[in-house]
Design a protein around this motif. Structure first.
Motif: not given
Lengths: 368, 368
Positions: A10, B26, B29, B32-33
């Motif tokens: 990332n 990813d 995730k 969700a953020n």
């Protein structure tokens, strides 16, 4: 290879960059924008090399309420205590956080600005954040203006600091450490001393040959590394490395080399170089070059190419540093080198300690 | 060269990218953020190719309030009217703007998501923003998930749309068009048809040889272009272009090729290709390949290499499209090609009209 296996990468990019001769003119515009959006003044960290460059400083359009801090980059590299001192001073002087922080200089200056930007919003001391992903909230908005190219500090997610208490040379590795903007003006390195320009520039070359020779590889890190090496060869193996075109190419190499390091690991040179910095106080980029004296068995092709580059550009690399060291110093160098497990594993595999015995490490340092 | 001389380059990077096989994990995730930070649901634009790929869609963890829109990428490329229709539909269905927009697919799908994200916050119609820097405020936060590599849409500051009223194929060129995050998962193109994979992938190769052959050059654009070509040669001139390693390399080539285009211009192939798309409705990546039939005199080395790549990978490039065109069609093709002044100036200089006479252009199209 477990300690290297981070799985999916990332990566946080710098959000913007300006590039081109004269790009420095963009800085006041970017800052005007910040001043309009946020309260607080601007804090400039500028390499002490430019202390008397009034014409250059005038071009920054510094406002009366702004802070201008010259970074003593020549004597020493950033330390956790030094950073804590700057933050304490700024807290005493400022009634509110700055709207932006500018880091204008070489790697030390850019790293100082990064560390201070993180501490002003996160609180605590610099050593609290030495490691990986310990910074909790975004730092002050920050802008890099490199005046020397090579370390890639303008692009990386770390800011390297030496901690005098534990002897560790380690950065705040965090997405929040990445610069928000970068101003790449190849006119700025034109006034650098030739040897310093070479030592710093070659850091990009060393980073990337270490990455490409490592056990840990990935497609994007490899791509950035390959092109960085390509650019370094154009800069250092053709005529004057400081021509306008080569200054711009080296600026690109530094930025791409920084992007490479963000997704890969260095190898053998950097741990030994860190040993020299921590134990003997030798600055990072010169220390890398000293390590190259002993790298023939480890990186034979790059060893040959490095010395050809230095000779071609007429740069002298000091020698003899390893000649008169005491057993205690050799022991300290061994420890300060071997602590860098990740790059050493990348270079030599997980059994690197079997190869880098104390005798072997002493022998390497003795050749510098 | 005045129309090319933009002076200092100000470049907006995608803020983050994830790369690696399995990186798609990813996405939930990241979302969700976003859901935690902002109100509103998520709008997913997904290439219709995946309409029946339930397993893949399940991995996205789409929430009940989210919108899932399949983009008809096979039949047609994004049009201003099509984008306006989608925006109107969304406005009718949503009570507030989404917290994020996902564009998962090839260039058409990623471009559709970019255009819709800009329009939802800027208002008006798509054609109002065709041009340079007409978008006024940031769009919805957007995430690219390329499932085909080559166009570089995941990295560029444009989203190409055809405007049926004026025949113009032109994007919203804006810093606000750049994706905030990119998820680069080389597993995703594994199911693509081989010919489509080649046509799209070769777009990165064509972009970059056009840029490097152009009059307008700069150090960072050149660096990105060189490494993109290097990667394309590894992918298309070695064994299976769709191996796991080559899929990852092509994904990197597409991203870096997009970064290259952000600081440079294409050349002769893209204007002719745009002509084919606008007049004959041929999709962009295939159209590029058709243009290559006629490029021997203009890019002899790349012509030879392109056909060697196609042959090596067993890809057939259709031929005969230029055989039975009417004089009106040739005239329309001429106009739709010559409107692209910037790339044509980059390729041939400011007197490009003296070289590309109507006869010359007709002759080029007749060879396709």
């Amino acid at each position: 290879m477990n300690i290297l296996e981070t799985g999916i990468k990332n990566v946080r990019n710098a959000t913007r960059y300006s590039i081109g001769a004269g790009a420095l003119a963009d800085l006041p515009k970017v800052l005007a924008n910040r001043r309009a959006q946020a309260t607080g003044s601007v804090v400039y960290f500028i390499d002490e090399f430019f202390r008397t460059s009034q014409q250059l400083i005038d071009r920054l359009a510094i406002q009366p309420a702004d802070q201008l801090i010259f970074v003593a980059s020549k004597k020493e590299e950033p330390s956790t205590d030094g950073i804590d001192g700057i933050v304490a001073d700024l807290r005493g002087q400022l009634t509110q956080n700055p709207c932006a922080i500018v880091g204008m200089g070489g790697g030390s200056t850019m790293d100082t600005a990064k560390a201070v930007a993180n501490l002003l919003t996160n609180g605590g001391r610099a050593e609290d954040y030495q490691g990986w992903d310990l910074v909790k909230v975004p730092g002050i908005y920050k802008i890099a203006v490199p005046t020397l190219s090579g370390t890639g500090a303008e692009a990386t997610r770390t800011c390297v600091m030496t901690n005098a208490r534990n002897g560790l040379k380690l950065g705040m590795n965090s997405d929040y450490t990445v610069y928000d903007e970068i101003v790449l003006d190849p006119d700025l390195p034109a006034s650098a001393p030739r040897d310093q320009y070479f030592y710093t520039g070659i850091d990009a070359y060393i980073h990337c040959f270490e990455a490409l020779a490592g056990h840990y590889r990935n497609a994007i890190g490899d791509a950035f590394s390959r092109e960085t090496l390509n650019l370094c060869r154009q800069v250092f193996l053709q005529e004057d490395m400081m021509s306008a075109a080569h200054r711009e190419q080296l600026m690109v190499a530094s930025y791409l080399g920084g992007c490479a390091i963000a997704t890969s690991y260095v190898g053998l040179v950097h741990p030994f170089s860190a040993g020299l910095s921590v134990v003997l106080g030798i600055r990072h980029c010169l220390a890398n070059c000293l390590v190259m004296h002993a790298m023939e068995p480890w990186y034979p092709r790059e060893y040959e190419e490095f010395w050809r580059m230095a000779e071609h550009q007429g740069i002298e690399i000091p020698t003899g540093i390893g000649r008169d060291l005491t057993p205690d110093q050799y022991q300290a160098l061994y420890e300060a080198t071997m602590i860098h497990e990740k790059p050493l594993t990348n270079a030599l595999g997980e059994h690197f300690r079997d190869i880098l015995t104390p005798e072997c490490v002493t022998n390497i340092f003795s050749q510098m």
